[in-house]
Design a protein around this motif. Structure first.
Motif, PDB file in Angstrom:
ATOM      1  N   LYS A 189       0.437  15.053   9.102  1.00 31.96           N
ATOM      2  CA  LYS A 189       0.105  13.702   9.570  1.00 31.96           C
ATOM      3  C   LYS A 189       0.563  12.648   8.566  1.00 31.96           C
ATOM      4  N   TYR A 190       0.484  12.993   7.273  1.00 36.48           N
ATOM      5  CA  TYR A 190       0.932  12.048   6.261  1.00 36.48           C
ATOM      6  C   TYR A 190       2.449  11.871   6.312  1.00 36.48           C
ATOM      7  N   GLU A 192       4.260  12.180   9.072  1.00 34.09           N
ATOM      8  CA  GLU A 192       4.509  11.354  10.250  1.00 34.09           C
ATOM      9  C   GLU A 192       4.166   9.891   9.982  1.00 34.09           C
ATOM     10  N   LEU A 193       3.102   9.663   9.221  1.00 33.30           N
ATOM     11  CA  LEU A 193       2.736   8.291   8.873  1.00 33.30           C
ATOM     12  C   LEU A 193       3.805   7.646   8.014  1.00 33.30           C
ATOM     13  N   GLU A 195       6.966   8.415   7.992  1.00 35.20           N
ATOM     14  CA  GLU A 195       8.119   8.135   8.857  1.00 35.20           C
ATOM     15  C   GLU A 195       7.861   6.918   9.726  1.00 35.20           C
ATOM     16  N   GLY A 196       6.603   6.773  10.201  1.00 34.36           N
ATOM     17  CA  GLY A 196       6.273   5.608  11.018  1.00 34.36           C
ATOM     18  C   GLY A 196       6.339   4.314  10.234  1.00 34.36           C
ATOM     19  N   LEU A 197       6.025   4.389   8.943  1.00 31.83           N
ATOM     20  CA  LEU A 197       6.105   3.204   8.092  1.00 31.83           C
ATOM     21  C   LEU A 197       7.514   2.977   7.554  1.00 31.83           C
ATOM     22  N   ASP A 198       8.440   3.865   7.914  1.00 31.95           N
ATOM     23  CA  ASP A 198       9.844   3.752   7.509  1.00 31.95           C
ATOM     24  C   ASP A 198       9.977   3.737   5.981  1.00 31.95           C
TER      25      ASP A 198
END
Length: 294
Positions: A189-190, A192-193, A195-198
């Motif tokens: 999850k970290y 993915e987070l 990656e979501g925050l680029d």
């Protein structure tokens, strides 16, 4: 009940649910009063509490020697060992050997920690690195470093390079195994987070990888420190001309058990002190964790 739990989390106070009518039995345990809580942890830590065990061992040793249960020809008394240590310090023999041993252990620890961390990061963050490194290192994990001594002596001779290499091999495997396990155990999850925050690769390593792998790194470092002393004991008895192990080997030839025990005590003190230093740094760096260790 959900509302009660939510309210308890909000207020920070313990909430006791009302007991259903007719559920109380006369032979059951006494009802726990509101606000009481059973302590399940190990208790409060004592300053220098880890010195209690070694101190008790010395007291038992002293008592057994004083009462005559220990033959001084087999195991010298603490008083004799202390007097021998004072003589070795007075002649400078102990300091010279200790400095050489510390240099060997320090170099092996440095090279081992560096190599182990680099390989763990390479294998943990890259599939190609994992495929190339993890297999050989798992095989090396099953092969004791001491079993490689004949080959290392054939390659490197019997000088300082071979001694430092043996120590570094044991340290590197411990560092790799624990750091790699902690790094690959980071919750996806970290990732993915991030990656979501680029986040960039450097930011990802600094903000996710490093904090997530630190617990395993310190476990590996503690085991690596112990491995450095274990390897040192062995290599200093292989055609060495200096060091604590050489001093003990020479004393064994003349049946000087007091000198041997001085060497063992020196190894034990340095091992205990180095482990305590790593623990102190770990508590400082990982102060954000709440664990049973406190």
């Amino acid at each position: 009940m959900t509302d009660l739990l939510a309210k308890a989390r909000t207020t920070g106070k313990e909430t006791v649910a009302p007991e259903p009518a007719g559920s109380r039995t006369t032979g059951g345990p006494a009802h726990v009063s509101k606000g009481t809580r059973r302590r399940l942890g190990p208790g409060r830590a004592l300053p220098f509490g880890r010195l209690i065990g070694p101190a008790l061992l010395v007291l038992l040793w002293w008592a057994a020697s004083a009462s005559g249960y220990l033959d001084p020809r087999i195991l010298s008394s603490p008083g004799t060992v202390f007097a021998t240590a004072a003589d070795l310090v007075g002649t400078g023999r102990l300091q010279d050997n200790v400095l050489i041993s510390l240099q060997r252990a320090g170099l092996g620890l440095f090279f081992g920690v560096t190599a182990g961390v680099i390989m763990a990061v390479a294998a943990g963050l890259s599939r190609s690195g994992e495929y190339l490194l993890d297999g050989p290192l798992q095989i090396k994990r099953a092969i004791p470093s001491l079993a490689m001594l004949p080959l290392l002596i054939l390659w490197l001779g019997i000088g300082e390079q071979m001694k430092v290499t043996v120590i570094a091999l044991g340290v590197a495997v411990n560092m790799y195994i624990n750091t790699y396990a902690s790094l690959t155990g980071i919750d996806s999850k970290y990732v993915e987070l991030a990656e979501g925050l680029d986040l960039s690769r450097g930011q990802f390593i600094r903000k996710v990888v490093v904090p997530g792998s630190l617990p395993g790194f310190f476990v590996g470092l503690r085991l690596g420190v112990t491995s450095s002393w274990l390897g040192l004991i062995v290599v200093e008895q292989i055609n060495a001309t200096s060091g604590i192990g050489y001093m003990m080997f020479q004393a064994q030839q003349y049946a000087q058990s007091d000198v041997i025990i001085v060497g063992l005590v020196a190894y034990g003190i340095f091992g205990f002190a180095s482990d305590a230093a790593v623990r102190a740094v770990e508590r400082k760096v990982l102060s954000w964790r709440r664990t049973l260790a406190g």
